[in-house]
Design an enzyme around this catalytic site. Sequence first.
Site, PDB file in Angstrom:
ATOM      1  CG  HIS A  99      45.224  38.794  44.302  1.00 35.28           C
ATOM      2  ND1 HIS A  99      45.008  38.981  42.958  1.00 35.28           N
ATOM      3  CD2 HIS A  99      44.140  38.121  44.766  1.00 35.28           C
ATOM      4  CE1 HIS A  99      43.837  38.455  42.637  1.00 35.28           C
ATOM      5  NE2 HIS A  99      43.290  37.924  43.719  1.00 35.28           N
ATOM      6  CD  GLU A 171      42.823  34.193  45.880  1.00 30.74           C
ATOM      7  OE1 GLU A 171      41.817  34.184  46.583  1.00 30.74           O
ATOM      8  OE2 GLU A 171      43.137  35.148  45.148  1.00 30.74           O
TER       9      GLU A 171
HETATM   10  P1  PGA Z   1      36.627  35.971  42.455  1.00 34.86           P
HETATM   11  O1  PGA Z   1      38.004  36.604  42.998  1.00 34.86           O
HETATM   12  O2  PGA Z   1      35.960  35.276  43.635  1.00 34.86           O
HETATM   13  O3  PGA Z   1      35.847  37.140  41.970  1.00 34.86           O
HETATM   14  O4  PGA Z   1      36.983  34.994  41.378  1.00 34.86           O
HETATM   15  C1  PGA Z   1      38.820  35.841  43.831  1.00 34.86           C
HETATM   16  C2  PGA Z   1      40.077  36.556  44.180  1.00 34.86           C
HETATM   17  O5  PGA Z   1      40.684  37.239  43.335  1.00 34.86           O
HETATM   18  O6  PGA Z   1      40.521  36.431  45.327  1.00 34.86           O
END
Ligand code: PGA
Length: 264
Positions: A99, A171
């Site tokens: 992540h 992401e």
């Molecule tokens: P968010 O987070 O939906 O709060 O933008 C997404 C993530 O970090 O996977």
Amino acid sequence: MKRIMIGTSWKMNKPLSAALHYCETLAEQLPAVLHPAIQPFFIPPFTAIQPVTEFLQRHQLPCLTGAQNMHYAEEGAWTGEISASMIAETGATLVELGHSERRHAFNETDGAINKKVHAALRHGLRPLVCVGDSAEEKQWGVSPETVIRQMKIALHGLTAQQVTQTLVAYEPVWAIGEQGIPATPQEAAGIHLALRGALCQCFGDEIGQKIPLLYGGSVNIDNAVELLSQPNIDGLFIGRAAWDAAGYCALIKRVVEDFIAKQQ
Ligand code: PGA
């Protein structure tokens, strides 16, 4: 039809009491809205993984669970770290790796993520590999090559069988969190197409098409259906909008009514 993965990482939120409260709401509300075409998953903080997994099993909720990170070593002098076998023992079957918060705040490198992917698979865990471009990389016009590079390194050296156990989430860093602006469905679809192309090139069409590609970054009840309607978006990885169990169930209901029902 591919099973759509829709899940959430709670990040560093929800002590055990709050985690179990979340599960109770899920047990009350999820069965009424869930559809077999959807595979829900939940990624609690380490301290809540086992109780959450056991709760979901006890209530026969067809949900997967996972961890937010792990170390690549089997065991040893790594104070503060958790190994793949420790996660596997909790009953969780997924592990989120790479992540952007881990890449940026904890200096995780692509090479370390690759080692973690291999270690996870050795212990029967499915890696959920996150890749993402920064705002600068987007501005410079290098988003596709940035995320393809991250993904290729993360998956380097996997056998065909192993890669089919892997999930990838796009992401965009600029889309995550309070300040994030969600990618438009078209932007997300463009990157997902590039990732799909790279997967097919590396692992052949048959396998490349099978690997689920999830989108994450400011997903909410209002953009979920349009994102899922794009080719190559096989699921959603949600943060804030799913930290409230009722909100998660409402999003699932919306997807079932406005996306799945319309496809049948
Ligand atoms: P968010 O987070 O939906 O709060 O933008 C997404 C993530 O970090 O996977």
